[in-house]
Design an enzyme around this catalytic site. Structure first.
Site, PDB file in Angstrom:
ATOM      1  N   SER A 140      28.341 -62.126  17.037  1.00  0.00           N
ATOM      2  CA  SER A 140      27.402 -61.055  17.365  1.00  0.00           C
ATOM      3  C   SER A 140      26.509 -61.479  18.532  1.00  0.00           C
ATOM      4  CB  SER A 140      26.606 -60.671  16.113  1.00  0.00           C
ATOM      5  OG  SER A 140      25.978 -59.438  16.264  1.00  0.00           O
ATOM      6  N   ASP A 256      33.730 -52.252  12.363  1.00  0.00           N
ATOM      7  CA  ASP A 256      32.424 -52.791  12.744  1.00  0.00           C
ATOM      8  C   ASP A 256      31.557 -51.665  13.309  1.00  0.00           C
ATOM      9  OD1 ASP A 256      30.231 -54.155  13.726  1.00  0.00           O
ATOM     10  OD2 ASP A 256      31.403 -55.633  14.858  1.00  0.00           O
ATOM     11  N   HIS A 287      32.092 -56.263  10.664  1.00  0.00           N
ATOM     12  CA  HIS A 287      31.306 -57.067  11.605  1.00  0.00           C
ATOM     13  C   HIS A 287      31.318 -58.550  11.273  1.00  0.00           C
ATOM     14  CE1 HIS A 287      28.270 -57.773  14.636  1.00  0.00           C
ATOM     15  NE2 HIS A 287      27.459 -58.331  13.745  1.00  0.00           N
TER      16      HIS A 287
END
Length: 321
Positions: A140, A256, A287
């Site tokens: 991320s 995601d 995610h």
């Protein structure tokens, strides 16, 4: 079935963890972060090493999200495949609001980049590690900043980018708010819907920083500061990644909602001419690289799920090729 997949299947078994865990400290100026070096057992000579870089928020070394430990799960699988790893507690977890040097403004550099660069240097100097085979794995926010970490370090052998954003943070927040408003509305969670509405208003307001339309009374969402927005506006992860010559593997989950499909398309288009870059999407993955079905929701982060075997296999293949 190839040897990598066989080893991977063994690594996903709780009885198969053959590794040594060595306490370690990552130091950047006056900041010291406790961590752990996981080294494969019964391996002769120096081994490759993967350095983990967290997502947003004050994450621990395992990147614990609910009952899931994203980084520890990957580290365990790496060790059974002869690959070491280094993970550490994030500065914002260890130092809280005191994570900034005196006089410095809050931004991604002090939250993430500076310590990751120090961790690369630490790994390269460890006697167990092959300094010519040190990889950065970011998730991320950590994935978005991985190109900058590699650029500033100059000692990174390759990047593994899990769910890397290509959009600006305020645009991502708006997309997340719009998605979650729909999810919470279906659940009848009216208070959560109102929180998403407020965040969306603040994110829209943040995009007006620097002009007369910005409303200081509304402010910015989720504790962001103007210095964060400035850094985010000036940093282009796609452009920095394009300038790198090292191998890069990017993994996206179609489920995601935090880094939506549009980001995959941006990266795919930008990196299509780079022969040493692999941009891959996994259709049933969310995610945090867990598999699932149906409409993705934050509620599934509260469920213990195994790391996607295919994602893990591809990470190992990338390092060993």
């Amino acid at each position: 079935m190839n040897k990598i997949l066989i080893a991977l299947m063994a690594a996903l078994s709780p009885m198969a963890l053959a590794a040594k865990n060595i306490d370690i400290v990552v130091k950047t100026d006056t900041f010291s972060l406790p961590g752990v070096l996981t080294v494969p057992d019964k391996v002769v000579g120096k081994v490759p090493c993967v350095l983990f870089v967290h997502g947003s928020g004050p994450n621990d070394r395992d990147e614990t999200i609910g009952p899931n430990k994203v980084f520890k799960d990957i580290a365990d699988s790496l060790s059974i495949n002869g690959i070491a790893s280094l993970r550490y507690d994030k500065r914002t977890l260890v130092y809280g609001e005191k994570y900034l040097p005196q006089g410095a403004e809050a931004n991604y550099y002090y939250e993430t980049v500076a310590d990751a660069v120090s961790a690369v240097e630490t790994a390269c100097n460890l006697p167990e590690i092959d300094s010519n085979s040190v990889y950065v794995l970011g998730h991320s926010l950590g994935a978005m900043l991985a190109p900058e970490i590699a650029q500033k370090s100059g000692k990174t052998s390759g990047l593994i980018m899990l769910a890397p954003p290509a959009q600006k943070i305020l645009d991502l927040m708006l997309a997340q708010c719009n998605y979650l408003k729909n999810v919470y509305s279906k659940l009848g969670a009216t208070q959560a819907v109102e929180i998403m509405n407020q965040m969306a208003v603040a994110a829209e307001n943040g995009k007006k920083i620097g002009n007369a339309d910005y409303d200081e009374k509304i402010g910015l969402p989720q504790g962001l500061t103007e210095s964060y927005i400035k850094y985010d506006n000036e940093y282009n992860p796609v452009q920095v990644a394009e300038s790198l010559s090292i191998p890069i593997f990017m993994a996206f989950g179609l489920r995601d909602y935090q880094v939506p499909f549009s980001n995959y398309n941006i990266w795919l288009k930008a990196m299509s001419k780079h022969k040493n870059v692999n941009v891959k999407i996994y259709f049933n993955v969310n995610h945090i690289m867990r598999e699932g079905a149906g409409e993705p929701s934050p509620l599934e982060y509260n469920e213990k799920r195994a790391m996607s075997p295919q994602v893990m296999k591809d990470i190992i293949t990338f390092i060993k090729k």
